[in-house]
Design an enzyme around this catalytic site. Structure first.
Site, PDB file in Angstrom:
ATOM      1  CD  GLN A 181      -1.192  -0.951   3.566  1.00 47.74           C
ATOM      2  OE1 GLN A 181      -2.411  -0.934   3.426  1.00 47.74           O
ATOM      3  NE2 GLN A 181      -0.605  -1.503   4.609  1.00 47.74           N
TER       4      GLN A 181
ATOM      5  CG  HIS B 124      -5.797   2.030  18.880  1.00 47.64           C
ATOM      6  ND1 HIS B 124      -5.040   3.109  18.492  1.00 47.64           N
ATOM      7  CD2 HIS B 124      -5.710   1.143  17.849  1.00 47.64           C
ATOM      8  CE1 HIS B 124      -4.509   2.869  17.298  1.00 47.64           C
ATOM      9  NE2 HIS B 124      -4.911   1.697  16.884  1.00 47.64           N
TER      10      HIS B 124
ATOM     11  CG  ASP C 221      -1.684 -13.767   3.961  1.00 50.27           C
ATOM     12  OD1 ASP C 221      -2.665 -13.476   4.689  1.00 50.27           O
ATOM     13  OD2 ASP C 221      -1.804 -14.123   2.783  1.00 50.27           O
ATOM     14  N   GLY C 222      -2.001 -12.545   7.443  1.00 53.08           N
ATOM     15  CA  GLY C 222      -2.848 -12.956   8.553  1.00 53.08           C
ATOM     16  C   GLY C 222      -3.790 -14.088   8.200  1.00 53.08           C
TER      17      GLY C 222
ATOM     18  CG  ASP D  24      -6.475  -2.911  14.479  1.00 52.92           C
ATOM     19  OD1 ASP D  24      -7.165  -2.117  13.809  1.00 52.92           O
ATOM     20  OD2 ASP D  24      -5.527  -2.557  15.205  1.00 52.92           O
TER      21      ASP D  24
ATOM     22  CB  THR E  94      -7.294  -1.219   5.867  1.00 52.03           C
ATOM     23  OG1 THR E  94      -7.018  -2.449   5.198  1.00 52.03           O
ATOM     24  CG2 THR E  94      -5.988  -0.648   6.405  1.00 52.03           C
ATOM     25  CG  ASP E  95     -12.120   1.263   4.963  1.00 54.34           C
ATOM     26  OD1 ASP E  95     -12.331   1.173   6.184  1.00 54.34           O
ATOM     27  OD2 ASP E  95     -12.058   2.342   4.373  1.00 54.34           O
TER      28      ASP E  95
ATOM     29  N   PRO F 187      -5.920  -4.746   0.609  1.00 55.54           N
ATOM     30  CG  PRO F 187      -3.922  -3.815   1.423  1.00 55.54           C
ATOM     31  CD  PRO F 187      -5.212  -3.457   0.746  1.00 55.54           C
TER      32      PRO F 187
END
Lengths: 287, 287
Positions: free
Chosen positions: A37, A68, A143-144, A162, A164-165, A169
């Site tokens: 990104q 958070h 890579d989660g 947690d 991103t939109d 990714p």
């Protein structure tokens, strides 16, 4: 019609929602195209440092405490005895810091695909990474989705997504198939929590679909908690919890009230208040 | 740096706070220079109609329910038996509509200095003015400060200050002297409520000063309730209640829970949750 904003502003246009939010910036501190990104850091006039990923505001120093605290503490006070915590994403380490405030937590594994996010956080958001040396914390850059695939059954107490939109990714983190794998690695009584976008913009779409997908993936209960978040679209955000053999509409309220954590937003009352959704959300979620 | 917004947007810059909020507009529906302020109405792409006074967003069709429910219902459920209600400002009539939902209310007098606001609301926000023909409602177009001066002692149960920001026409509504006069016209047990700006931007300034001024003016207790409001600065707003011989940190919780009002945001749980301020606000208010 008011004047357009000039080049002294960072503006994020919320595509499809007809709104935009701007912060006055004084300097660009950092810019890098990572393998995943485009990452920028700005100094703002009134919100401290600002991190931007692919043009979207990720966090500012001034108001990240809202997100958070709300992605970490409700899930941890919902689980009966959280010891093994996993964070997927979370590269800025703000969620990790909140999790580590719980003395009962024995191990936190964080898996973010993009090491550059953590490196930028260390430089420009040092308060968020201040707990990274805690011996209970393990930071992996991988890579989660793959990590979850390879994790053992029943090996996690609280799983925090947690991300991103749900485009780019993080797209794979919002699919039923992934949720099923999350369910598999949670121990009985385990709790999963995922950021779930805006109550105003997404109650009838992303939030409703995520809740339905969580139940389809095998979770027994879901709960969405709204909270203010000035720099995100609509200034109002949410997290959604899911329980594996656990009712996530209840929590350890007296423990939350007694815990003397040094927080800015989360309280037991805020948690209970958030669980009672506004009527317009209830109607949209149940439609 | 993202691109500037072009002329298809209405943008409000929050002076001194380094932030701005924009809505995509499709048409300008109305524009008039009243004797008191510059009034514009736009059609937006996603928020319905938008009213702007002196360049500041007043309300949109989509999200005004948050503000109007939170300035009306907490005060009415805090008073033991509200019958005589007075609204200073409130020309769009959205607060009036909420007050009239309470069957025990016998009379609501609204005093807004600018009749053009109500006329524009009738044309462009008809849902808000739908209750204006209620026989319990009286609309006056006059100076609210002067009206309060001339009102009898102990003649009001709930006094709602539904004003614009504390600059321009509404400046006089944020002074201790005015608060003292409000205290005078409230009956024993009476409740006053005033919009009190952003928890994020104003906890250490306007909100703290208003609470101090209310206590100096003779009120016995104060309570600030935050709530989301996407189109206002920071997307997070507040009202502050003050009681004359009444503790405004308590309310008729079972009545609020039992009332089957057709609302979108306010619930007894939301009221109780809002009363428990976030720790960062408590610290700033008590500083």
């Amino acid at each position: 019609m008011s004047a357009s904003l000039d080049s002294g502003w960072f503006t994020e246009v919320f595509d499809g929602h007809g709104s935009a939010f701007s912060l006055k910036v004084t300097d660009k501190l950092h810019e890098v195209q990572t393998p995943y990104q485009h990452l920028e850091v700005y100094a703002t006039e009134t919100f401290g440092n600002l991190m931007v990923l692919d043009g979207c505001v990720m966090l500012t120093e001034r108001d990240n405490f809202l997100y958070h605290e709300m992605i970490a503490h409700p899930a941890l006070f919902t689980h009966a005895d959280p010891r093994r915590v996993v964070i997927i994403g979370g590269g800025d380490c703000g969620t990790l810091r909140e999790v580590l405030r719980h003395p009962g937590v024995e191990k936190v594994t964080q898996i973010d695909i993009d090491e550059e996010v953590t490196r930028a956080a260390e430089r420009f958001f040092p308060a968020l990474t201040a707990s990274n040396d805690d011996p209970r914390a393990e930071l992996r850059f991988a890579d989660g989705v793959k990590w979850v695939d390879e994790a053992a059954d029943d090996s996690v107490d609280v799983l925090i997504i947690d991300s991103t939109d749900p485009v780019g990714p993080a797209e794979g983190l919002f699919k039923t198939d992934f949720l099923r794998r999350c369910h598999r690695i949670l121990a009985p009584g385990g709790v999963m929590v995922q950021q779930s976008e805006s109550p105003l913009y997404h109650s009838g779409s992303i939030i409703r679909e995520l809740r339905r997908d969580m139940l389809e993936a095998g979770f027994d209960s879901v709960a969405t908690l709204p909270f203010p978040q000035p720099v995100y679209p609509s200034g109002w955000w949410s997290v959604t919890l899911a329980g594996k053999g656990r009712d996530v509409t209840a929590f350890r309220e007296s423990a939350a009230a007694a815990a003397e954590l040094p927080l800015d937003y989360y309280t037991a009352e805020a948690h209970r208040g958030a669980l009672a959704l506004p009527p317009f959300m209830r109607r949209l979620l149940e439609a």
